[in-house]
Design an enzyme around this catalytic site. Structure first.
Site, short mmCIF file in Angstrom:
data_model
loop_
_atom_site.label_atom_id
_atom_site.label_comp_id
_atom_site.label_asym_id
_atom_site.label_seq_id
_atom_site.Cartn_x
_atom_site.Cartn_y
_atom_site.Cartn_z
N ARG A 84 0.82 -1.22 0.00
CA ARG A 84 0.00 0.00 0.00
C ARG A 84 0.85 1.26 0.00
NH1 ARG A 84 -4.93 -2.12 3.75
NH2 ARG A 84 -6.16 -2.88 2.00
N LYS A 137 -21.36 -13.51 2.63
CA LYS A 137 -22.60 -12.73 2.66
C LYS A 137 -23.31 -12.65 1.32
CE LYS A 137 -20.39 -9.79 5.82
NZ LYS A 137 -19.30 -9.23 5.07
P1 AMP Z 1 -17.40 -11.91 2.44
O1 AMP Z 1 -16.94 -10.78 3.32
O2 AMP Z 1 -18.89 -12.01 2.35
O3 AMP Z 1 -16.75 -11.86 1.06
O4 AMP Z 1 -16.93 -13.26 3.13
C1 AMP Z 1 -15.59 -13.64 3.28
C2 AMP Z 1 -15.55 -14.80 4.25
O5 AMP Z 1 -16.36 -15.84 3.75
C3 AMP Z 1 -14.17 -15.40 4.47
O6 AMP Z 1 -13.76 -15.08 5.77
C4 AMP Z 1 -14.41 -16.91 4.32
O7 AMP Z 1 -13.83 -17.68 5.35
C5 AMP Z 1 -15.92 -17.00 4.38
N1 AMP Z 1 -16.42 -18.20 3.70
C6 AMP Z 1 -16.21 -18.58 2.45
N2 AMP Z 1 -16.80 -19.76 2.19
C7 AMP Z 1 -17.42 -20.15 3.32
C8 AMP Z 1 -18.19 -21.29 3.70
N3 AMP Z 1 -18.43 -22.26 2.83
N4 AMP Z 1 -18.66 -21.33 4.96
C9 AMP Z 1 -18.40 -20.34 5.84
N5 AMP Z 1 -17.68 -19.24 5.54
C10 AMP Z 1 -17.19 -19.15 4.30
#
Ligand code: AMP
Length: 399
Positions: free
Chosen positions: A36, A198
């Protein structure tokens, strides 16, 4: 939306307030990754080369509105001196009498780095008085902190409002070139790859891009909401029950427009993230009761890779599994490698920052990809078609 560019700015003899994103990881009081800091160097060189003096402001970590010596920007000042090969004065705070004196004695060509903005609660609160103190004696404002531009914080929105608008730095300009220009009329087939936890964050992205999309690949935790909506068993996997209807509607709209929607065909399951010793791959229609889906399987990686490599443009946001914990990182790594392979044969590949960018960097693939965004949340907002508040403020009128 177009924003004032640095090439529009009259810089000779002016004092610039530059909001940068120097939120780097520290280890034992030293900068552990200077990506960064390197990112803002072209803008600094441009500003100094055109006769300006520059006050640089940034946040680092989450000090929660009070002074925390472990989150000081002092190590960043040292690293910046090395990279710029010049003296960088480090201010003991970002506002106050001592900082004011340092600022008023600056000469063209000088660099002053302010202490962590988030040592003051006014930064995150977007406090007007705090913003006025930050703007003190500055002639113009430059935003090169793309990764924070979706936040209406004092240094992001308040300062440009006070200074009558501002300019996009070179790093912000490059992000906008990709997200607002190149992806506005992407070369097709255009594929969107989504993952992460999410569903609620990603649905507006699909909705916004739907008219120009050809394929959607869905992995990560968010896939289980879509699979449940299709009537599949998902065990104890992550689901957002209140988004089932929205997931169904997206799939229906996509079908109506002839867009392919690919969901995982196989899943890596385990009783929990800390029982990776029990992990195994099962077909997506045979998920066992009481276990969680924690990654996409190798069959899915192969299918997704085939779609990625036969696309002309691919945008990826969100990991395919719990990539922080091996072996649940394999799917995400597989997609990162497929993106790199596709780039090698001419596909324009974009990684939307955050976790996916981290996975790409860990795999050492940055240089092979078309563009890796420096802002996860900010790029997601742009993909949703939203204007970022800090960029809107660049056009602003003086208050
Ligand atoms: P987001 O901020 O919505 O992009 O989510 C990112 C997070 O999703 C990461 O910390 C991953 O560990 C989590 N993640 C990805 N796949 C899974 C899953 N199958 N079950 C639970 N958490 C997940």
């Amino acid at each position: 939306m177009r924003y004032p560019a640095l090439s529009d700015a009259e810089l000779e003899g002016r004092r610039v307030f530059l909001r940068a994103d120097l939120n780097v990881p520290l280890e034992n009081g030293k900068v552990a990754d200077d990506t960064r800091i390197r990112g803002v160097v072209p803008t600094l060189r441009y500003l100094l080369g055109n006769g300006a003096s520059v006050v640089i402001a940034s946040h680092l970590g989450r000090p929660g509105g009070s002074r925390n010596p472990g989150l000081s920007l002092a190590p960043v000042a040292d690293r910046l001196e090395d990279l710029m090969d010049m003296k960088v004065t480090f201010a003991p705070d970002c506002i106050g009498a001592r900082v004011s004196t340092l600022r008023s004695s600056m000469r063209p060509g000088d660099l002053l780095l302010l202490e962590n903005l988030r040592f003051h609660p006014g930064e995150k609160e977007g406090d007007e008085q705090f913003a006025r103190q930050l703007a003190d004696s500055a002639d113009l404002y430059v935003n090169d902190a793309f990764g924070t531009s979706h936040r209406a914080h004092a240094s992001m929105v308040g300062v440009p409002r006070i200074l009558g608008g501002g300019y996009a730095g070179l790093l912000v300009e490059r992000e906008l070139e990709v997200f607002q220009e190149r992806l506005e009329s992407p070369e097709r087939p255009f594929t969107l790859v989504l993952g992460g936890a999410k569903v609620s964050d990603k649905i507006p992205v699909i909705e916004n891009l739907l008219t120009g999309l050809d394929r959607i690949l869905i992995g990560g935790g968010m896939a289980f909401t879509f699979m449940l909506e299709l009537g599949l068993e998902v065990g104890n996997s992550l689901v957002e029950l209140d988004r089932l209807g929205a997931a169904g509607k997206i799939m229906e709209d996509a079908r109506g427009r002839g867009i392919e929607v690919h969901l995982p065909r196989d899943i890596v399951v385990a009783p929990s993230t800390d029982r990776s010793d029990l992990s195994r791959t099962v077909p997506a229609d045979s998920m066992p009761d009481g276990e969680m889906g924690l990654d996409i399987g190798s069959g899915t990686v192969e299918e997704f890779a085939g779609v990625i490599c036969s696309s002309s443009t691919v945008v990826w946001n969100g990991p395919m599994g719990v990539f922080e914990i091996p072996p649940f990182d394999a799917g995400t790594r597989g997609i990162a490698e497929a993106m790199a392979t596709a780039s090698d044969s001419g596909t324009f590949t974009v990684v939307g920052g955050g976790d996916s960018a981290r996975a790409v960097a860990e795999a050492g693939l940055n240089d092979r990809l078309g563009f890796v965004s420096t802002g996860g949340g900010a790029s997601l907002k742009l993909l949703q078609g939203d204007e970022l508040p800090a960029l809107a403020a660049l056009r602003g009128a003086r208050t």
